[in-house]
Design an enzyme around this catalytic site. Structure first.
Site, mmCIF file in Angstrom:
data_model
loop_
_atom_site.group_PDB
_atom_site.id
_atom_site.type_symbol
_atom_site.label_atom_id
_atom_site.label_comp_id
_atom_site.label_asym_id
_atom_site.label_seq_id
_atom_site.Cartn_x
_atom_site.Cartn_y
_atom_site.Cartn_z
ATOM 1 N N HIS A 42 29.231 6.994 -58.286
ATOM 2 C CA HIS A 42 28.519 6.113 -57.302
ATOM 3 C C HIS A 42 28.784 6.618 -55.760
ATOM 4 C CE1 HIS A 42 32.142 3.504 -57.079
ATOM 5 N NE2 HIS A 42 31.672 3.273 -56.030
HETATM 6 C C1 UD1 Z 1 30.350 -0.298 -52.150
HETATM 7 C C2 UD1 Z 1 31.415 0.267 -51.250
HETATM 8 C C3 UD1 Z 1 32.203 1.063 -52.153
HETATM 9 C C4 UD1 Z 1 32.699 0.503 -53.532
HETATM 10 C C5 UD1 Z 1 31.381 -0.005 -54.118
HETATM 11 C C6 UD1 Z 1 31.664 -0.724 -55.371
HETATM 12 C C7 UD1 Z 1 30.943 0.357 -48.856
HETATM 13 C C8 UD1 Z 1 30.829 1.274 -47.790
HETATM 14 N N1 UD1 Z 1 30.997 0.761 -50.182
HETATM 15 O O1 UD1 Z 1 29.390 0.764 -52.359
HETATM 16 O O2 UD1 Z 1 33.476 1.229 -51.388
HETATM 17 O O3 UD1 Z 1 33.362 1.257 -54.191
HETATM 18 O O4 UD1 Z 1 30.737 -0.822 -53.362
HETATM 19 O O5 UD1 Z 1 30.668 -0.521 -56.333
HETATM 20 O O6 UD1 Z 1 30.972 -0.940 -48.742
HETATM 21 N N2 UD1 Z 1 22.625 -2.035 -54.987
HETATM 22 C C9 UD1 Z 1 21.862 -2.666 -55.891
HETATM 23 N N3 UD1 Z 1 22.197 -3.974 -56.156
HETATM 24 C C10 UD1 Z 1 23.412 -4.364 -55.701
HETATM 25 C C11 UD1 Z 1 24.056 -3.731 -54.793
HETATM 26 C C12 UD1 Z 1 23.810 -2.261 -54.569
HETATM 27 O O7 UD1 Z 1 20.525 -2.219 -56.338
HETATM 28 O O8 UD1 Z 1 23.727 -5.424 -56.107
HETATM 29 C C13 UD1 Z 1 22.081 -0.529 -54.500
HETATM 30 C C14 UD1 Z 1 21.121 -0.671 -53.307
HETATM 31 O O9 UD1 Z 1 20.206 0.417 -53.534
HETATM 32 C C15 UD1 Z 1 21.983 -0.399 -52.291
HETATM 33 C C16 UD1 Z 1 22.956 0.786 -52.867
HETATM 34 O O10 UD1 Z 1 23.175 0.262 -54.034
HETATM 35 O O11 UD1 Z 1 21.680 0.236 -51.137
HETATM 36 C C17 UD1 Z 1 24.329 0.794 -52.248
HETATM 37 O O12 UD1 Z 1 25.127 -0.445 -52.229
HETATM 38 P P1 UD1 Z 1 26.022 -0.731 -51.179
HETATM 39 O O13 UD1 Z 1 26.640 -2.049 -51.362
HETATM 40 O O14 UD1 Z 1 25.893 -0.202 -49.779
HETATM 41 O O15 UD1 Z 1 27.285 0.314 -51.525
HETATM 42 P P2 UD1 Z 1 27.689 0.656 -52.959
HETATM 43 O O16 UD1 Z 1 27.597 2.264 -53.420
HETATM 44 O O17 UD1 Z 1 27.759 -0.259 -53.848
#
Ligand code: UD1
Length: 351
Positions: A202
């Site tokens: 991820h």
């Molecule tokens: C975040 C953390 C990462 C951690 C990970 C655990 C940062 C910079 N990164 O990354 O360090 O390892 O969490 O999972 O804070 N999305 C959904 N549903 C959700 C959450 C996210 O669909 O509930 C999708 C969205 O498209 C979003 C993307 O995932 O834009 C990324 O989510 P984000 O919270 O920005 O970062 P993670 O990749 O989850």
């Protein structure tokens, strides 16, 4: 004493679980703030339910956005929360945008900040997590390091007097959950015990460049046994944008698992293939060989002790079927009582 914990992303809910219990035992008043960075039920609600974490007192509901917008929304939202609650400590966890934003909000209001999982470094300045952890460490008042290696990084940065080594709270919760699921079968259907690997991918470095992601998916598909890919929403979204299928060759995609199911699925697996920080360490603690798709790791002990190998996509398939390493008794992440050490360190430093 009143501690306000700020969490927002999946691994932070796992770390919060043993902290809640230890604070209750120690008679510490505990306010929980959920930023809303993760909002899908499988990334958030199930962790609160399965790990018996009390419902958050405050939910900021920020959701997904670019780094600046997400971090900024949390920062702005925290002012009123801190003003209303005036805790003795703000406790922030790990290295996400929620961590940095909450630390910054608190430090600007002169509220003491403690950073749990302080001192981890990949020394890769392209990683958003590396920005978050370095900046958080430098603005926090108390640095709760999980390992001696973490403490040595903090000392090198001039932060030794603010550092206490407490052990790793993820180890606390993992050992508890491992014992609960020890007799349960693998929750993954259509696999044979000891003949499949569990995979998670991820990280932005692996998902955002279409060529890199395709190389990783092809490598996973060519492993000589079934690879069950627990697909994080970021991976699903990026694969769709890039027109890449998550099911190919020996690679089978699967929705993310609740924490007890994840632990059970690893216990029955022959290996773990991941770019997660938490999962490579959990694999080590469960003594399942890990293959990590990253050039560096913050959990260097897993590699030094022979249970984790860092790979580029080209070496992934061969390493994922390497023989099991020699058993080791080392406990570099503590014995499962780090959360009690956190309660003690906060109480002592508040005096
Ligand atoms: C975040 C953390 C990462 C951690 C990970 C655990 C940062 C910079 N990164 O990354 O360090 O390892 O969490 O999972 O804070 N999305 C959904 N549903 C959700 C959450 C996210 O669909 O509930 C999708 C969205 O498209 C979003 C993307 O995932 O834009 C990324 O989510 P984000 O919270 O920005 O970062 P993670 O990749 O989850």
């Amino acid at each position: 004493m009143k501690v306000l914990s700020v969490v927002g992303a999946r691994p932070q809910f796992v770390k919060l679980a043993p902290i809640c219990r230890a604070f209750e035992e120690a008679g510490i008043e505990h306010i929980i703030v959920h930023t809303g960075q993760h909002y899908d039920p499988m990334l958030s609600d199930v962790f609160f339910a399965d790990l018996s974490i009390p419902a958050p007192d405050v939910h900021l509901g920020v959701g997904s956005a670019s780094h600046g917008k997400q971090t900024g929304a949390i920062l702005a939202g925290m002012d009123d929360v801190l003003d209303e609650n005036r805790p003795d400590w703000v406790l922030v966890y790990g290295d996400t945008n929620s961590t940095l934003a909450a630390a910054l909000a608190a430090v600007k209001m002169h509220i003491p900040v403690a950073h749990l999982e302080a001192g981890l470094r990949s020394f890769n300045r392209a990683m958003p997590e590396e920005h978050n952890r370095v900046l958080t460490d430098h603005c926090a008042d108390l640095l709760l390091a999980p390992t001696e290696v973490g403490a040595s990084h903090l000392a090198n940065e001039g932060l030794a007097d603010r550092t206490v080594v407490v052990g790793d709270v993820m180890t606390d919760v993992l050992y508890q959950v491992r014992d609960l699921v020890a007799d349960k079968p693998s929750p993954v259907a259509d696999v044979t015990d000891g003949e499949y690997s569990i995979a998670t991918i991820h990280r932005a470095e692996n998902t955002d460049d279409p060529k890199r992601l395709e190389a990783i998916l092809d490598a996973l598909a060519s492993v000589d046994h079934t690879v069950v890919l627990l697909a994080h929403p970021r991976l699903v979204a990026k694969a769709k944008d890039h027109g890449l299928s998550l099911d190919r060759g020996n690679l089978v995609s699967h929705e993310p698992l609740a924490y007890p199911d994840l632990v059970a699925s690893c216990l029955h697996a022959r290996g773990v293939i991941t770019d997660s920080g938490g999962l490579q360490k959990e694999a080590f603690l469960l003594r399942v060989p890990a293959t990590t798709v990253r050039p560096q790791t913050e959990w260097v002990e897993t590699v030094e002790l022979g249970w984790n190998v860092l790979v580029e996509p080209g070496e992934l398939a061969a390493q994922a079927s390497r023989p099991r390493p020699a058993d080791v008794d080392d406990q570099p992440y503590g014995s499962g009582r780090a959360a009690q050490e956190v309660a003690k360190a906060l109480t002592q430093a508040a005096r």
